[in-house]
Design a protein around this motif. Sequence first.
Motif, short mmCIF file in Angstrom:
data_model
loop_
_atom_site.label_atom_id
_atom_site.label_comp_id
_atom_site.label_asym_id
_atom_site.label_seq_id
_atom_site.Cartn_x
_atom_site.Cartn_y
_atom_site.Cartn_z
N ASP A 91 -49.61 60.49 37.85
CA ASP A 91 -51.01 60.32 38.24
C ASP A 91 -51.04 59.21 39.29
O ASP A 91 -50.87 58.04 38.97
CB ASP A 91 -51.86 59.95 37.02
N LYS A 92 -51.21 59.58 40.56
CA LYS A 92 -51.07 58.61 41.64
C LYS A 92 -52.19 57.56 41.64
O LYS A 92 -51.98 56.44 42.11
CB LYS A 92 -50.99 59.34 42.98
N ALA A 93 -53.35 57.90 41.11
CA ALA A 93 -54.41 56.90 40.98
C ALA A 93 -54.00 55.86 39.95
O ALA A 93 -54.15 54.65 40.16
CB ALA A 93 -55.72 57.57 40.59
N LEU A 94 -53.47 56.32 38.81
CA LEU A 94 -53.00 55.40 37.78
C LEU A 94 -51.82 54.58 38.30
O LEU A 94 -51.75 53.36 38.06
CB LEU A 94 -52.58 56.20 36.55
N ALA A 95 -50.90 55.22 39.01
CA ALA A 95 -49.74 54.51 39.53
C ALA A 95 -50.16 53.38 40.47
O ALA A 95 -49.58 52.29 40.46
CB ALA A 95 -48.81 55.48 40.25
N SER A 96 -51.16 53.64 41.30
CA SER A 96 -51.65 52.60 42.21
C SER A 96 -52.23 51.42 41.44
O SER A 96 -51.95 50.26 41.76
CB SER A 96 -52.70 53.19 43.15
N LEU A 104 -46.90 44.85 43.14
CA LEU A 104 -46.17 45.69 44.09
C LEU A 104 -46.98 45.84 45.38
O LEU A 104 -48.22 45.87 45.34
CB LEU A 104 -45.91 47.07 43.48
N PRO A 105 -46.33 45.99 46.53
CA PRO A 105 -47.05 46.18 47.79
C PRO A 105 -47.53 47.63 47.93
O PRO A 105 -46.96 48.45 48.65
CB PRO A 105 -46.00 45.83 48.85
N VAL A 106 -48.59 47.95 47.21
CA VAL A 106 -49.18 49.29 47.19
C VAL A 106 -50.51 49.23 47.93
O VAL A 106 -51.29 48.29 47.73
CB VAL A 106 -49.41 49.76 45.74
N PRO A 107 -50.82 50.20 48.80
CA PRO A 107 -52.09 50.16 49.53
C PRO A 107 -53.30 50.22 48.60
O PRO A 107 -53.23 50.77 47.49
CB PRO A 107 -52.04 51.41 50.42
N MET A 108 -54.42 49.66 49.07
CA MET A 108 -55.69 49.87 48.38
C MET A 108 -55.91 51.37 48.22
O MET A 108 -55.71 52.14 49.17
CB MET A 108 -56.83 49.27 49.19
N THR A 109 -56.30 51.80 47.03
CA THR A 109 -56.41 53.22 46.74
C THR A 109 -57.81 53.55 46.22
O THR A 109 -58.30 52.89 45.30
CB THR A 109 -55.36 53.65 45.71
N TYR A 110 -58.42 54.55 46.83
CA TYR A 110 -59.69 55.09 46.36
C TYR A 110 -59.41 56.41 45.64
O TYR A 110 -58.55 57.18 46.05
CB TYR A 110 -60.64 55.36 47.53
N ALA A 111 -60.15 56.68 44.57
CA ALA A 111 -60.00 57.93 43.82
C ALA A 111 -61.35 58.62 43.73
O ALA A 111 -62.38 57.96 43.55
CB ALA A 111 -59.43 57.67 42.43
N ALA A 112 -61.33 59.94 43.84
CA ALA A 112 -62.59 60.68 43.80
C ALA A 112 -62.35 62.03 43.13
O ALA A 112 -61.40 62.75 43.47
CB ALA A 112 -63.13 60.90 45.21
N ALA A 113 -63.22 62.38 42.19
CA ALA A 113 -63.12 63.66 41.51
C ALA A 113 -63.62 64.80 42.39
O ALA A 113 -63.22 65.95 42.19
CB ALA A 113 -63.91 63.63 40.20
N ARG A 114 -64.47 64.47 43.36
CA ARG A 114 -64.96 65.48 44.31
C ARG A 114 -64.77 64.95 45.72
O ARG A 114 -65.03 63.76 46.00
CB ARG A 114 -66.45 65.78 44.07
N PRO A 115 -64.32 65.77 46.67
CA PRO A 115 -64.00 65.27 48.01
C PRO A 115 -65.18 64.64 48.73
O PRO A 115 -65.00 63.70 49.52
CB PRO A 115 -63.47 66.50 48.74
N LYS A 131 -54.66 62.66 49.70
CA LYS A 131 -53.75 63.58 49.04
C LYS A 131 -54.18 63.78 47.59
O LYS A 131 -54.94 62.95 47.03
CB LYS A 131 -52.31 63.06 49.08
N PRO A 132 -53.71 64.84 46.93
CA PRO A 132 -54.05 65.06 45.51
C PRO A 132 -53.44 63.97 44.63
O PRO A 132 -52.31 63.51 44.87
CB PRO A 132 -53.43 66.42 45.20
N ALA A 133 -54.16 63.60 43.61
CA ALA A 133 -53.66 62.57 42.69
C ALA A 133 -52.45 63.08 41.91
O ALA A 133 -51.65 62.26 41.42
CB ALA A 133 -54.76 62.14 41.72
N MET A 162 -58.59 66.02 41.57
CA MET A 162 -58.73 64.60 41.82
C MET A 162 -57.96 64.22 43.08
O MET A 162 -56.81 64.62 43.26
CB MET A 162 -58.22 63.80 40.63
N LEU A 163 -58.62 63.46 43.96
CA LEU A 163 -58.00 63.04 45.22
C LEU A 163 -57.88 61.53 45.26
O LEU A 163 -58.66 60.81 44.62
CB LEU A 163 -58.86 63.49 46.41
N ILE A 164 -56.88 61.07 46.00
CA ILE A 164 -56.81 59.65 46.32
C ILE A 164 -56.79 59.49 47.83
O ILE A 164 -56.38 60.39 48.57
CB ILE A 164 -55.58 58.96 45.70
N ALA A 165 -57.27 58.35 48.29
CA ALA A 165 -57.28 58.02 49.72
C ALA A 165 -56.82 56.58 49.88
O ALA A 165 -57.24 55.69 49.13
CB ALA A 165 -58.68 58.20 50.30
#
Length: 317
Positions: A91-96, A104-115, A131-133, A162-165
């Motif tokens: 789950d890339k949102a959870l991983a972020s 960890l040097p991980v980018p700021m991450t936005y998550a959205a259930a609808r685009p 990209k997809p979560a 679910m998407l992340i940006a």
Amino acid sequence: MRLCFLVEEHYRHDGMPVEVIRQLESWGHQVDVVRPGGSLLRMSEAVRAGSHDAWVLKTVSGGPGLPLLEAAAAVGLTTVNDVRSIRGVRDKALASAIGRSRGLPVPMTYAAARPELLIEIPESEFPLVVKPADGSSGRAVHLVRSPERLAAMLPVLAGEGMLIAQPYVPNSGIDLKVYCVGGELYATERRSPLHPDQGAHERHVPLPAEVAAIVDQVGAVYGLDLYGVDVLLGPDGPVVVDVNDFPSFRQVPDAAAKVARAVLELARTGSAVAAAAFVSGVTGVSGGGRIPERSFGGGVPAAGAQPVPSSAAVEGR
């Protein structure tokens, strides 16, 4: 040993894990292959306690294999990697969230259930990588340069769940992929999926010490033993943009044998890395044990690293 490999249809002819399975069988171990996407499963029978020494998952993110692996773990079976660690990176949102909270040097991450919810992201954050979560293998990764372009892409994104940006990290168009197997780190470079016109070919490259330290920390944070990390060398230093459990290990010398030995060792001993991670922070519990150090740089031991077991010590188990 008797091992169970959960192999998604997408990977049934892939060198990883097919070559690992062949290597294990050549050493005299029994390997049962279950295809969770292509078989009717009798769940209670599939995960009988004691029927296998360890279960190994090689499936796409979001595929049907992970729940079966979790069922195996629930009855006390050993899994490679630890099933909690796999869930934490798939789950890339959870991983972020986990990665940023642990430094960890991980980018700021936005998550959205609808685009359409992504339209709320400030214009100052563009360009974005969307990209997809639960994506994998570079599927449906988009470089979105403006809010207007995002609005035009909403129909394309609608079926991705679910998407992340994340804000785009300026880079040369070359991704650095670092693999961890058997306590060693190996670096390769390859063309970025965001820059398909880049002419780079995938090849083994030296591993910078700064990147090695970050990749080692990734394993400790998420509790992974076998994993890959996608790193971008941005203007402010290395940035972790993806973490994969049980990746392809392409360009790793003698990869099938190295992965097979690591699987046997983990089946025998379990994961000290995962145990330490889930005491020291992934679960939110303070304190914790020492994370085992690794080797890096194509087999050159890091300071204080424990030696990797030899093939003679592992193959006969």
